[in-house]
Enzyme design. Sequence first.
Site, PDB file in Angstrom:
ATOM      1  N   HIS A  62       0.847  -1.206   0.000  1.00  0.00           N
ATOM      2  CA  HIS A  62       0.000   0.000   0.000  1.00  0.00           C
ATOM      3  C   HIS A  62       0.871   1.240   0.000  1.00  0.00           C
ATOM      4  O   HIS A  62       2.093   1.162   0.127  1.00  0.00           O
ATOM      5  CB  HIS A  62      -1.013  -0.033   1.150  1.00  0.00           C
ATOM      6  N   HIS A 113       1.399   3.966   1.936  1.00  0.00           N
ATOM      7  CA  HIS A 113       1.920   4.752   3.057  1.00  0.00           C
ATOM      8  C   HIS A 113       3.442   4.907   2.982  1.00  0.00           C
ATOM      9  O   HIS A 113       4.151   3.985   2.573  1.00  0.00           O
ATOM     10  CB  HIS A 113       1.509   4.118   4.387  1.00  0.00           C
ATOM     11  N   ASP A 129       5.825   4.827   5.113  1.00  0.00           N
ATOM     12  CA  ASP A 129       6.713   3.870   5.777  1.00  0.00           C
ATOM     13  C   ASP A 129       6.734   2.518   5.055  1.00  0.00           C
ATOM     14  O   ASP A 129       7.356   1.564   5.525  1.00  0.00           O
ATOM     15  CB  ASP A 129       6.362   3.710   7.267  1.00  0.00           C
ATOM     16  N   HIS A 130       6.092   2.442   3.890  1.00  0.00           N
ATOM     17  CA  HIS A 130       6.126   1.234   3.050  1.00  0.00           C
ATOM     18  C   HIS A 130       6.735   1.492   1.668  1.00  0.00           C
ATOM     19  O   HIS A 130       7.190   0.556   1.018  1.00  0.00           O
ATOM     20  CB  HIS A 130       4.719   0.646   2.896  1.00  0.00           C
ATOM     21  N   HIS A 143      -7.463  -0.639   5.628  1.00  0.00           N
ATOM     22  CA  HIS A 143      -6.412   0.244   6.145  1.00  0.00           C
ATOM     23  C   HIS A 143      -6.196   1.382   5.151  1.00  0.00           C
ATOM     24  O   HIS A 143      -6.200   2.549   5.513  1.00  0.00           O
ATOM     25  CB  HIS A 143      -5.145  -0.575   6.345  1.00  0.00           C
ATOM     26  N   ASP A 192      -0.181  -3.774   6.267  1.00  0.00           N
ATOM     27  CA  ASP A 192      -0.800  -3.275   7.496  1.00  0.00           C
ATOM     28  C   ASP A 192      -2.260  -3.699   7.602  1.00  0.00           C
ATOM     29  O   ASP A 192      -3.089  -2.968   8.139  1.00  0.00           O
ATOM     30  CB  ASP A 192      -0.730  -1.738   7.549  1.00  0.00           C
ATOM     31  N   HIS A 250       4.792  -4.642  10.910  1.00  0.00           N
ATOM     32  CA  HIS A 250       5.128  -3.934  12.157  1.00  0.00           C
ATOM     33  C   HIS A 250       5.268  -4.903  13.324  1.00  0.00           C
ATOM     34  O   HIS A 250       4.615  -5.945  13.366  1.00  0.00           O
ATOM     35  CB  HIS A 250       4.038  -2.917  12.522  1.00  0.00           C
TER      36      HIS A 250
END
Length: 261
Positions: free
Chosen positions: A53, A55, A57-58, A111, A132, A170
Site C-alpha cells: 500500500h 503509506h 513507511d512502506h 487500512h 498493514d 510492524h
Amino acid sequence: MPAIIPIPAFSDNYIWVVREGVAAAVVDPGDAEPVLAYLERERLALTAIVTTHHHGDHVGGNAALLARFPVPVFGPARETIPGRTHALAEGDVIKVPGVALELRVLDVPGHTAGHIAYVSREQDEPLAFVGDTLFAAGCGRLFEGTAAQMAASLAKLAALPGETRIYCAHEYTLANLQFALAVEPGNVALRERQLREQGKRDRDQPTVPSTVALERATNPFLRAGEPSVFAAAQAHAGRKLADATEAFAVVREWKNGFRPA
Ligand SMILES: [Zn+2]
C-alpha cells in the site's frame, strides 16, 4: 524456497527480504538505507520491490533503491506507488524476479482503499505478505476504508490454510496482546501466546511471522463472531449488536482508545 529475513526499519517496521542465491526482493521498503546496507553486507543484488500500500513507511525507500537498482516495482493498481511498473489487483499472479516465489494478489481494502496482500502458491510452506492489514494479534487502523471492508479483507486472510505464515509490516504484537486479553481474558491460547511472544521480545527476537491458525485462535479482530468476543463487544458498546461485522467495528473503535497498562 527462498529465505525470508526481516530488516528492522524506523521504530517498529519490518522490511521483508526474500533472498535466494545472490538475488533479493524486498517487500515494503519504507527506508532505503537499511536495505542498501543489508544488500551490501550480504553481497546481494536487488531484483524486485513488492508493495502492499501507499503509506510512506512502506514506499519511502523506493526512489533511492531504484536509483541504485532499476528493478520492477509491483504494487496496488488503485494507489499511487513510486516507480510502480506492475499495477496489481485481486486474482493477478506474479513471479518475483530472481527468486523462486510465485504470489497471488488479494484485494484487502480497509487500512487504505487499495491495499493488496500477496499469497504464495507454494503448497508446502504457504505464506502471505499482508502489509498493514492483519497484524500479529491485531489489525491495521481504518484510515481509508470501512469496518465492513476491513472485516471482509481479514476474513479472506483468515480463510487461508492454517499453516500459512503471516508476514506483517510492524512489531506491534505485545501491545496488541494486551488489548486482546482485555477483550478475551479467558482465552487460554491467548495467555500462552503472550508468554511466548514476551519471551521472544526479551531475547530481542521478532514475534513475526505468525500463522493463520494462531491468529484465528488469538486475534480478536478475526474472532468478532466468537461468543466470547461478541459478548465483550456488546458489553463495551452497552447495546445489542446485530452481527459479527458490527462487533468487529466496536472492537476496532475500542482498540483505538485503548492504552496498554
Ligand atoms: Zn500503512
